[in-house]
Design an enzyme around this catalytic site. Structure first.
Site, short mmCIF file in Angstrom:
data_model
loop_
_atom_site.label_atom_id
_atom_site.label_comp_id
_atom_site.label_asym_id
_atom_site.label_seq_id
_atom_site.Cartn_x
_atom_site.Cartn_y
_atom_site.Cartn_z
N ARG A 34 -1.24 -69.76 88.86
CA ARG A 34 -0.66 -68.71 88.20
C ARG A 34 0.89 -69.61 88.51
O ARG A 34 1.93 -69.20 87.66
CB ARG A 34 -0.45 -67.27 89.36
CG ARG A 34 -2.13 -66.45 88.47
CD ARG A 34 -1.80 -65.59 87.79
NE ARG A 34 -3.06 -65.28 87.26
CZ ARG A 34 -3.15 -63.60 87.39
NH1 ARG A 34 -1.68 -62.74 88.41
NH2 ARG A 34 -4.05 -62.77 87.20
N ASP A 141 5.01 -49.71 85.75
CA ASP A 141 4.46 -51.22 86.32
C ASP A 141 5.87 -51.68 87.16
O ASP A 141 7.29 -50.81 87.19
CB ASP A 141 4.63 -52.21 85.03
CG ASP A 141 3.15 -53.38 85.82
OD1 ASP A 141 2.33 -53.26 85.48
OD2 ASP A 141 3.95 -54.11 86.32
#
Lengths: 281, 128, 162
Positions: A34, A141
């Site tokens: 990632r 979020d």
């Protein structure tokens, strides 16, 4: 290559502090994969070099990118499908009966990541509410990057390939260069704001339906309890909460009761569920 | 369960074959629409699923879909376009011609399996 | 006045990245790394022509080794097992996928040709009446890869693209 133990510990501590998400040892491979694009974006030679410089010299922007990269859930339109089917087949018909005076539903997509869930909810309501009804969908979020992406409402070819029926793609999206953009008639029902579910939440008008899926799995029990308590305050007494398939309130927060909803389960606030109104499990 | 994979690229046919094997499909292959019609004519039972590229020599995928829709024998065959043609207008054309679903190249394995699940074609073999 | 919308390098990059995510680098560990426009060092290439409201060619080029690695990834075999036929098939499909997506970003009313594959450097194919309007260059597994767009010259004049 591979991430050194101390680099992993540094990243895990950073992510834990910023998001309460626990990265267990064994996820080194995932962390490295990632962070490769992040390292490239900031012009570092590699992940190791990027983390070394970040430890030497803290950089708020770079730290935020690390947290974003590691806390963004994989998602897709109509992910897992069943909760959306339950929404249109079970929940909407009941709420339509109960909200005849307002003719308006409010739905919260908590931890909405890159926005597929709130826009899927919009499509679901668009296709299931009777004429003359309106709806608001709020996506939230922890990542400002994800909020920005969601507001842009643009999705890649690979993203729109996943979960949407071709008919929905042509009806609710339009091509925008290399991307597909959600049409304005759907976008106008959807708004976004940055929220940290583990911190006290701002006062918002209560929601009829809350999707909080694949979020609790990242937290320890105490944090799960905090999140569920925070969420309950923003839920209408006869509202519906949908969790991820591997998640439950049972043994964590007794204020909720699990009920069947179509072929899946939902959670409702205990005091408010009239006897016999929903099948208990 | 049997599928026919119609694409002029052998590599693409192989990728698709690998993916649908995961949900229990065997596959026959054809390199263009006409070859596919010929292959299907020789089968005792038509395939339940056709994955159809658009741009191919001899007979393109849109033509194949149009013909397949008109053939009573292929009434129950599920037609999925799998193509790099990605304008909205092209998707609409394919759906109008009778395609049930539309997958844009490049696609991932997950997205292909998701699309087939939308059509009721799942790993458990549950058919609509 | 309508703006002539021709895909730019960022559009090409995003599309190519999706090809990588889908077929060549599903794990996200060996991405195509963009480089500044370098020497066009292709050893093999494939192309699709676009005709209609926009006229031109989209070319995918790479080293022999990168093509072999790509074919191996597509066909799930070892690079050593890749035949010339496999190489041509995969190169053709790569040009087809990239070209089809480029076409979708162009003004409506364009048509895509079947891919042409040439197992020789791009200098072997000339696009005499075309000028390059966009180019993406990168390395994958240390090997050069390029995707370029060439617009037919008569079209360029009409469209007024510099």
């Amino acid at each position: 290559m591979g991430l050194s133990a101390s680099d992993f510990a540094f990243v895990a501590a950073l992510v834990r502090r910023e998001s309460s998400i626990v990265l267990a040892p064994g996820k080194e491979y995932l962390v490295e994969a990632r962070l490769i694009p992040v390292a490239r974006q900031v012009g570092a030679a590699g992940v190791a070099e990027f983390l070394a410089s970040l430890q030497r010299m803290p950089n708020a922007d770079h730290q935020r990118r690390v947290v974003d990269a590691l806390t963004t859930n994989e998602t897709s339109f109509f992910r897992d499908r069943e909760p959306f089917t339950a929404l249109t087949d079970v929940v909407v018909p009941q709420l339509v009966k109960a909200r005849g005076a307002q003719r308006r539903l409010r739905v919260w997509s908590a931890a909405s990541s890159s926005g597929q869930e709130p826009y899927s909810l919009a499509i679901s309501l668009q296709e299931s509410l009777p004429p003359g009804w309106d709806y608001d969908i709020v996506g939230s979020d922890i990542s400002t990057e994800m909020i920005k992406r969601s507001e842009a409402a643009e999705f890649s070819q690979v993203e729109v390939n996943r979960g949407l029926a071709a008919q929905q793609l042509v009806q609710y999206f339009e091509r925008s260069g290399a991307h597909w953009r959600v049409v304005q008639s759907l976008r106008r029902h959807v708004s976004f704001q940055r929220l940290n579910l583990t911190a006290p939440l701002p006062p918002l008008p209560p929601f009829d339906v809350i999707f909080l899926r694949n979020v609790l799995i990242y937290f320890d029990v105490a944090t799960k309890r905090t999140v569920l308590r925070n969420v309950a305050r923003l839920m209408r007494p006869d509202g519906w909460l949908f969790l991820g398939a591997a998640e439950t309130t049972i043994g964590i927060d007794d204020n909720y009761e699990r009920v069947t909803a179509g072929r899946t389960s939902a959670y409702r606030l205990r005091a408010a569920v009239p006897a016999g109104a929903a099948g208990r499990m | 369960m049997l599928a026919i994979i119609i694409d002029d690229s052998r590599a693409m046919r192989l990728i698709l074959r690998r993916i649908i094997a995961k949900i229990g499909f065997d596959a026959v292959e054809a390199g263009d629409g006409q070859a596919a019609l010929d292959t299907i004519a020789e089968l005792t039972e038509p395939p339940q699923l056709a994955l159809v590229d658009w741009n191919m020599p001899v007979m393109n995928g849109l033509e194949f879909v149009t013909r397949a829709r008109k053939d009573p024998r292929l009434r129950d065959m599920t037609l999925v376009m799998v193509t790099t043609e990605s304008e909205q207008s092209q998707i609409v054309r394919a759906l109008a011609a009778g395609a049930h679903e539309y997958v844009i190249k490049p696609f991932t394995e997950d997205s292909m399996i998701d699309k087939l699940a939308l059509l009721g074609l799942t790993p458990t073999g549950a058919n609509p | 006045m309508s703006v002539q919308t021709v895909p730019n390098v960022a559009d090409l990059a995003e599309m190519v990245e999706q090809v990588w995510t889908s077929y060549l680098d599903p794990e996200g560990v060996e991405p195509l790394i963009p480089v500044e426009k370098g020497a066009n060092s292709s050893e093999v290439h494939s192309s699709v022509s676009i005709t209609g409201s926009w006229q031109g060619v989209v070319v995918y080029g790479s080293s022999q080794e990168a093509a072999k690695q790509a074919a191996a990834a597509f066909l799930a075999m070892e690079p050593d097992e890749v035949s010339a036929e496999d190489l041509a098939d995969v190169l053709g499909e790569l040009a087809n996928i990239v070209g089809g997506n480029v076409k979708a970003m162009l003004p409506a009313g364009c048509f895509l040709s079947l891919p042409q594959v040439v197992l020789a450097p791009e200098s072997a194919s000339r696009y005499p009446s075309a000028v390059q309007v966009a180019g993406l260059y990168g390395t994958w597994k240390g090997e050069p890869i390029s995707v370029t767009m060439w617009q037919s010259r008569t079209d360029v004049k009409e469209g007024g693209v510099a």
